[in-house]
Enzyme design. Structure first.
Site, PDB file in Angstrom:
ATOM      1  N   GLU A 117       0.827  -1.209   0.000  1.00  0.00           N
ATOM      2  CA  GLU A 117       0.000   0.000   0.000  1.00  0.00           C
ATOM      3  C   GLU A 117       0.861   1.258   0.000  1.00  0.00           C
ATOM      4  O   GLU A 117       1.608   1.498   0.950  1.00  0.00           O
ATOM      5  CB  GLU A 117      -0.910   0.034   1.228  1.00  0.00           C
ATOM      6  N   GLU A 158     -11.730   2.939   6.083  1.00  0.00           N
ATOM      7  CA  GLU A 158     -10.615   3.290   6.956  1.00  0.00           C
ATOM      8  C   GLU A 158     -10.593   4.807   7.128  1.00  0.00           C
ATOM      9  O   GLU A 158      -9.803   5.514   6.512  1.00  0.00           O
ATOM     10  CB  GLU A 158      -9.287   2.790   6.373  1.00  0.00           C
TER      11      GLU A 158
END
Length: 276
Positions: free
Chosen positions: A150, A249
């Site tokens: 990520e 998130e």
């Protein structure tokens, strides 16, 4: 077009409750059918499994351990000299993932070591990252798991994080060249680093194994004031036939439950109120 699937990141949502099993139960009560989390390693695995069995939740994603968080570590996969620690952390993550029937592990790259310049260590860190990812690919492939990398923006969130743009991540994936390693698309970070989201989503979705969302710049709910039009983004992902999960998130502005109206609205518009 099939509706998108959302999962609650219980490291960010339902933090009104102190323990992960409690947050799992709250997520299920709120309508989620899946959850993800960063680091669960201080929670008893039996308690997590019990909560999973009671709620029927699917576990979608966990992270590899950060290393020594008190010393500033945020992952080890790209940090030279920490290869053995990375492998130990990977083994622990695999243990938790297998126990929870979780198929994805975020392999955290880590930060440029304190006192060092990014440009001075960039090539060495990339080589370390590729080496560790190739090792991880072999481990994960045998276990039927998917590893993810990520990009985390270095403009605001973490100036020292090594992997900071989707273009950099794509180049590393090309070097690793293994189907068990893919990209984790966090739209919050991508917007801050590069913008141009429509093009980048279209370009990199084929190599993406998971997506996460939050509004920019304050990282609140998708329907909070900010730069991003999530109605457009969701429609784009539907048109591109994205079949994976989207992790929520973000930092709720108030209570987690009160901030979920955006998701209920989506469910009503796509499923007649039924969650997917």
């Amino acid at each position: 077009m099939a509706p998108l699937k959302f999962c609650a990141n219980i490291s960010w949502l339902f933090t009104e409750l102190p323990e992960f099993p409690q947050r799992m139960r709250a997520a299920a009560s709120a309508g989620f059918r899946a959850v993800e989390a960063a680091w669960l390693y201080n929670t008893d695995l039996k308690e997590l499994k019990t909560a999973k069995e009671e709620t029927g939740l699917e576990f979608v994603l966990i992270n590899t351990p950060p290393g020594d968080a008190s010393a500033g570590d945020l992952g080890l996969a790209a940090v030279p000299g920490r290869e053995q620690e990375f492998r130990q952390g990977l083994d622990l993550a695999v243990q938790y993932a297998k126990a929870l029937d979780c198929t994805r592990i975020h392999l955290m790259a880590g930060r440029v070591p304190a006192g060092s310049e990014r440009c001075a260590l960039a090539l060495q860190m990339e080589d370390t990252f590729v080496h560790n990812l190739k090792h991880a690919a072999g481990v994960l492939d045998k276990e039927g798991l998917l590893g993810l990398i990520e990009p985390i923006n270095s403009r605001i969130t973490d100036p020292r994080y090594f992997l900071h743009s989707p273009h950099q991540a794509a180049e590393i994936l090309q070097r690793v060249d293994h189907p068990s390693i893919k990209m984790q698309m966090d739209i919050f970070h991508w917007q801050i680093m590069d913008g141009n989201l429509t093009h980048n989503i279209r370009r990199y979705l084929p190599m993406t194994g998971h997506i996460q969302i939050a509004q920019v710049p304050d990282r609140h709910e998708p329907d909070s004031p900010g730069e991003l039009n999530f109605s457009f983004i969701f429609r784009l992902l539907e048109e591109l036939d994205y079949q994976g999960f989207i992790g929520c998130e973000y930092k709720p502005q108030g209570s987690t439950e009160a901030g979920l109206e955006w998701l209920r609205k989506y469910w009503r518009s796509r499923n007649g109120g039924e969650r997917d």
